[in-house]
Design a protein around this motif. Structure first.
Motif, PDB file in Angstrom:
ATOM      1  N   ALA A 125       0.865  -1.264   0.122  1.00 14.99           N
ATOM      2  CA  ALA A 125       0.140   0.084  -0.051  1.00 14.99           C
ATOM      3  C   ALA A 125       0.963   1.311   0.221  1.00 14.99           C
ATOM      4  CB  ALA A 125      -0.848  -0.098   1.190  1.00 14.99           C
ATOM      5  N   ARG A 126       2.194   1.102  -0.171  1.00 14.11           N
ATOM      6  CA  ARG A 126       3.106   2.296  -0.096  1.00 14.11           C
ATOM      7  C   ARG A 126       2.936   2.777   1.446  1.00 14.11           C
ATOM      8  NH1 ARG A 126       2.119   4.706  -6.162  1.00 14.11           N
ATOM      9  NH2 ARG A 126       2.885   2.661  -7.244  1.00 14.11           N
ATOM     10  N   LYS A 127       3.837   3.767   1.434  1.00 12.25           N
ATOM     11  CA  LYS A 127       3.763   4.646   2.681  1.00 12.25           C
ATOM     12  C   LYS A 127       3.998   3.524   3.899  1.00 12.25           C
ATOM     13  CE  LYS A 127       0.612   8.277   1.354  1.00 12.25           C
ATOM     14  NZ  LYS A 127      -0.462   9.078   1.398  1.00 12.25           N
ATOM     15  N   GLN A 128       4.852   2.686   3.751  1.00  7.39           N
ATOM     16  CA  GLN A 128       5.297   1.575   4.657  1.00  7.39           C
ATOM     17  C   GLN A 128       3.831   0.895   5.313  1.00  7.39           C
ATOM     18  OE1 GLN A 128       7.830   4.009   7.416  1.00  7.39           O
ATOM     19  NE2 GLN A 128       9.546   3.119   6.416  1.00  7.39           N
ATOM     20  N   GLU A 129       3.045   0.473   4.385  1.00  2.00           N
ATOM     21  CA  GLU A 129       1.715  -0.164   4.823  1.00  2.00           C
ATOM     22  C   GLU A 129       1.413  -1.148   3.806  1.00  2.00           C
ATOM     23  OE1 GLU A 129      -1.010   2.785   7.515  1.00  2.00           O
ATOM     24  OE2 GLU A 129      -1.146   2.841   5.631  1.00  2.00           O
ATOM     25  N   VAL A 130       0.631  -2.124   4.274  1.00  3.61           N
ATOM     26  CA  VAL A 130       0.204  -2.978   3.278  1.00  3.61           C
ATOM     27  C   VAL A 130      -1.513  -3.047   3.389  1.00  3.61           C
ATOM     28  CG1 VAL A 130       2.091  -4.645   3.157  1.00  3.61           C
ATOM     29  CG2 VAL A 130       0.132  -4.950   4.979  1.00  3.61           C
ATOM     30  N   TYR A 131      -1.934  -3.446   2.190  1.00  5.63           N
ATOM     31  CA  TYR A 131      -3.505  -3.721   2.277  1.00  5.63           C
ATOM     32  C   TYR A 131      -3.601  -5.257   2.494  1.00  5.63           C
ATOM     33  CZ  TYR A 131      -4.141   0.751  -0.203  1.00  5.63           C
ATOM     34  OH  TYR A 131      -4.222   1.959  -0.727  1.00  5.63           O
ATOM     35  N   ALA A 132      -4.430  -5.441   3.657  1.00  2.00           N
ATOM     36  CA  ALA A 132      -4.477  -7.212   3.962  1.00  2.00           C
ATOM     37  C   ALA A 132      -5.760  -7.425   4.241  1.00  2.00           C
ATOM     38  CB  ALA A 132      -3.552  -7.150   5.083  1.00  2.00           C
ATOM     39  N   ALA A 133      -6.218  -8.603   4.133  1.00  2.00           N
ATOM     40  CA  ALA A 133      -7.594  -9.179   4.426  1.00  2.00           C
ATOM     41  C   ALA A 133      -7.321 -10.459   4.508  1.00  2.00           C
ATOM     42  CB  ALA A 133      -8.902  -8.931   3.140  1.00  2.00           C
ATOM     43  N   CYS A 134      -8.361 -11.166   5.289  1.00  2.00           N
ATOM     44  CA  CYS A 134      -7.932 -12.524   5.647  1.00  2.00           C
ATOM     45  C   CYS A 134      -9.180 -13.162   5.178  1.00  2.00           C
ATOM     46  CB  CYS A 134      -8.036 -12.832   7.266  1.00  2.00           C
ATOM     47  SG  CYS A 134      -7.892 -14.458   7.813  1.00  2.00           S
ATOM     48  N   TYR A 135      -9.086 -14.770   4.701  1.00  2.00           N
ATOM     49  CA  TYR A 135     -10.080 -15.516   3.961  1.00  2.00           C
ATOM     50  C   TYR A 135      -9.975 -16.745   4.705  1.00  2.00           C
ATOM     51  CZ  TYR A 135      -9.871 -12.011   0.175  1.00  2.00           C
ATOM     52  OH  TYR A 135     -10.119 -10.917  -0.544  1.00  2.00           O
ATOM     53  N   GLY A 136     -11.240 -17.515   4.719  1.00  2.00           N
ATOM     54  CA  GLY A 136     -11.341 -18.756   5.233  1.00  2.00           C
ATOM     55  C   GLY A 136     -11.026 -19.980   4.131  1.00  2.00           C
ATOM     56  N   ALA A 137     -11.164 -21.192   4.692  1.00  2.00           N
ATOM     57  CA  ALA A 137     -10.866 -22.266   3.777  1.00  2.00           C
ATOM     58  C   ALA A 137     -11.546 -22.290   2.388  1.00  2.00           C
ATOM     59  CB  ALA A 137     -11.180 -23.677   4.399  1.00  2.00           C
ATOM     60  N   ASP A 138     -12.712 -21.683   2.349  1.00  2.00           N
ATOM     61  CA  ASP A 138     -13.490 -21.480   1.231  1.00  2.00           C
ATOM     62  C   ASP A 138     -13.326 -20.419   0.250  1.00  2.00           C
ATOM     63  OD1 ASP A 138     -14.553 -19.697   2.617  1.00  2.00           O
ATOM     64  OD2 ASP A 138     -16.671 -20.369   2.677  1.00  2.00           O
ATOM     65  N   ARG A 139     -12.339 -19.566   0.524  1.00  2.00           N
ATOM     66  CA  ARG A 139     -11.904 -18.472  -0.245  1.00  2.00           C
ATOM     67  C   ARG A 139     -12.768 -17.509   0.136  1.00  2.00           C
ATOM     68  NH1 ARG A 139     -10.657 -21.578  -4.901  1.00  2.00           N
ATOM     69  NH2 ARG A 139      -8.332 -22.039  -4.823  1.00  2.00           N
ATOM     70  N   GLN A 140     -13.530 -17.406   1.335  1.00  2.00           N
ATOM     71  CA  GLN A 140     -14.598 -16.346   1.410  1.00  2.00           C
ATOM     72  C   GLN A 140     -13.858 -15.292   2.472  1.00  2.00           C
ATOM     73  OE1 GLN A 140     -17.641 -15.782  -0.179  1.00  2.00           O
ATOM     74  NE2 GLN A 140     -16.505 -17.425  -1.400  1.00  2.00           N
ATOM     75  N   GLN A 141     -13.943 -13.803   2.256  1.00  2.00           N
ATOM     76  CA  GLN A 141     -13.366 -12.782   3.254  1.00  2.00           C
ATOM     77  C   GLN A 141     -13.792 -13.072   4.318  1.00  2.00           C
ATOM     78  OE1 GLN A 141     -13.515  -8.256   2.857  1.00  2.00           O
ATOM     79  NE2 GLN A 141     -12.149  -9.137   1.257  1.00  2.00           N
ATOM     80  N   THR A 142     -12.924 -13.207   5.611  1.00  2.00           N
ATOM     81  CA  THR A 142     -13.543 -13.335   6.988  1.00  2.00           C
ATOM     82  C   THR A 142     -13.079 -12.072   7.731  1.00  2.00           C
ATOM     83  OG1 THR A 142     -11.555 -14.341   7.649  1.00  2.00           O
ATOM     84  CG2 THR A 142     -13.294 -15.907   6.823  1.00  2.00           C
ATOM     85  N   SER A 143     -12.267 -11.002   7.102  1.00  2.00           N
ATOM     86  CA  SER A 143     -12.042  -9.845   7.865  1.00  2.00           C
ATOM     87  C   SER A 143     -12.095  -8.741   6.506  1.00  2.00           C
ATOM     88  CB  SER A 143     -10.768  -9.845   8.392  1.00  2.00           C
ATOM     89  OG  SER A 143      -9.611  -9.808   7.487  1.00  2.00           O
ATOM     90  N   LEU A 144     -12.648  -7.504   6.956  1.00  2.00           N
ATOM     91  CA  LEU A 144     -12.358  -6.312   6.120  1.00  2.00           C
ATOM     92  C   LEU A 144     -10.859  -5.968   5.708  1.00  2.00           C
ATOM     93  CD1 LEU A 144     -15.318  -4.062   7.597  1.00  2.00           C
ATOM     94  CD2 LEU A 144     -15.443  -5.923   5.595  1.00  2.00           C
ATOM     95  N   ALA A 145     -10.897  -5.691   4.587  1.00  2.00           N
ATOM     96  CA  ALA A 145      -9.690  -5.305   3.799  1.00  2.00           C
ATOM     97  C   ALA A 145      -9.292  -4.140   4.841  1.00  2.00           C
ATOM     98  CB  ALA A 145      -9.718  -4.877   2.651  1.00  2.00           C
ATOM     99  N   GLU A 146      -8.023  -3.788   5.165  1.00  2.00           N
ATOM    100  CA  GLU A 146      -7.373  -2.858   5.989  1.00  2.00           C
ATOM    101  C   GLU A 146      -6.170  -2.245   5.453  1.00  2.00           C
ATOM    102  OE1 GLU A 146      -6.489  -3.683   9.904  1.00  2.00           O
ATOM    103  OE2 GLU A 146      -6.288  -5.755   9.573  1.00  2.00           O
ATOM    104  N   ALA A 147      -5.714  -1.206   5.801  1.00  2.00           N
ATOM    105  CA  ALA A 147      -4.093  -0.650   5.539  1.00  2.00           C
ATOM    106  C   ALA A 147      -3.639  -0.544   6.895  1.00  2.00           C
ATOM    107  CB  ALA A 147      -4.239   0.783   4.897  1.00  2.00           C
ATOM    108  N   ILE A 148      -2.127  -1.539   6.743  1.00  2.00           N
ATOM    109  CA  ILE A 148      -1.969  -1.731   8.246  1.00  2.00           C
ATOM    110  C   ILE A 148      -0.136  -1.790   8.035  1.00  2.00           C
ATOM    111  CG2 ILE A 148      -2.414  -4.202   8.177  1.00  2.00           C
ATOM    112  CD1 ILE A 148      -2.463  -4.449  10.935  1.00  2.00           C
TER     113      ILE A 148
END
Length: 239
Positions: A125-148
């Motif tokens: 995500a530049r600025k020493q951050e990444v965009y990240a999100a977590c997915y489950g075994a079915d490739r469904q998103q389990t957490s909202l995307a965030e910049a961290i």
């Protein structure tokens, strides 16, 4: 036309090197028909449309043959997302085809094998951050995307887990030491318009269409202009 195996034109401009693709079918039965690379952050919308025309001609199909137009909506490059979404909306309004809006990190998740532990997909995500999100075994998103900040994400991830995505190119060293966490090389978990198209076919089958008038990029964090305006104590016009 067999709408059970839809033809989808897709645009992916969330990363520096984007692409335009034409796919047929979905995740299970789909295939890539044609694809062209675009430099998302420097390409004018006319150049992007030129790539679209090339893909259509290479595939030998017309606009009437398409079942939908898909676009990656973020997170990612602010400039790239604006250009890609504007182009997709223009084509939707011109052709009357439905719009499918796909979260960018879903395409990273599609690159990875099905696993029985959390999958973290990351992008730089530049600025020493990444965009990240977590997915489950079915490739469904389990957490909202965030910049961290990546070091904070490293502390947040609990093993067993898998980390994948282009964000590992810059921050591999921060995650490689975590016991019980496996890293998938960025070359095997890259973004592409083809993956956006295959995923979009699944949404089309479920009737999950986007309203072109209401669809906006998923920026996740405020733009530089918004940050500067907030520092000055101002507010956007109309707010």
């Amino acid at each position: 036309m067999d709408v059970s195996i839809p033809r989808i034109l897709s645009i992916e401009t969330a990363a520096g090197c984007g692409s335009v693709a034409l796919t047929r079918g979905g995740v299970q039965n789909g295939r890539l028909i044609a694809e062209a690379a675009v430099h998302a952050e420097t390409s004018h919308s006319r150049q992007l449309l030129g790539s679209v025309e090339w893909v259509m001609q290479a595939a030998g199909i017309s606009w009437s043959d398409l079942d939908a137009i898909a676009v990656s909506i973020g997170p990612g490059s602010f400039t790239g997302l604006r250009i890609g979404l504007a182009a997709a909306k223009g084509m939707v309004f011109a052709t009357g085809k439905p719009l499918i809006a796909m979260p960018t990190l879903d395409a990273v998740a599609l690159s990875c094998p099905l696993i029985d532990c959390p999958l973290w997909c990351i992008m730089d995500a530049r600025k020493q951050e990444v965009y990240a999100a977590c997915y489950g075994a079915d490739r469904q998103q389990t957490s909202l995307a965030e910049a961290i900040r990546p070091e904070l994400l490293a502390e947040k991830i609990a093993p067993p887990a898998v980390i994948a995505g282009p964000g590992l190119t810059a921050y591999h060293h921060l995650f490689a030491h975590i016991a019980g966490v496996r890293l998938i090389p960025p070359t095997l978990s890259s973004l592409s318009a083809a993956k956006i198209g295959l995923l979009a076919a699944e949404r089309l089958a479920r009737g999950e269409l986007a309203d072109p008038a209401l669809t906006v990029p998923l920026y996740v964090r405020p733009s530089e202009a918004e940050v500067n305006l907030k520092k000055k104590g101002g507010c956007p016009h109309g707010a």
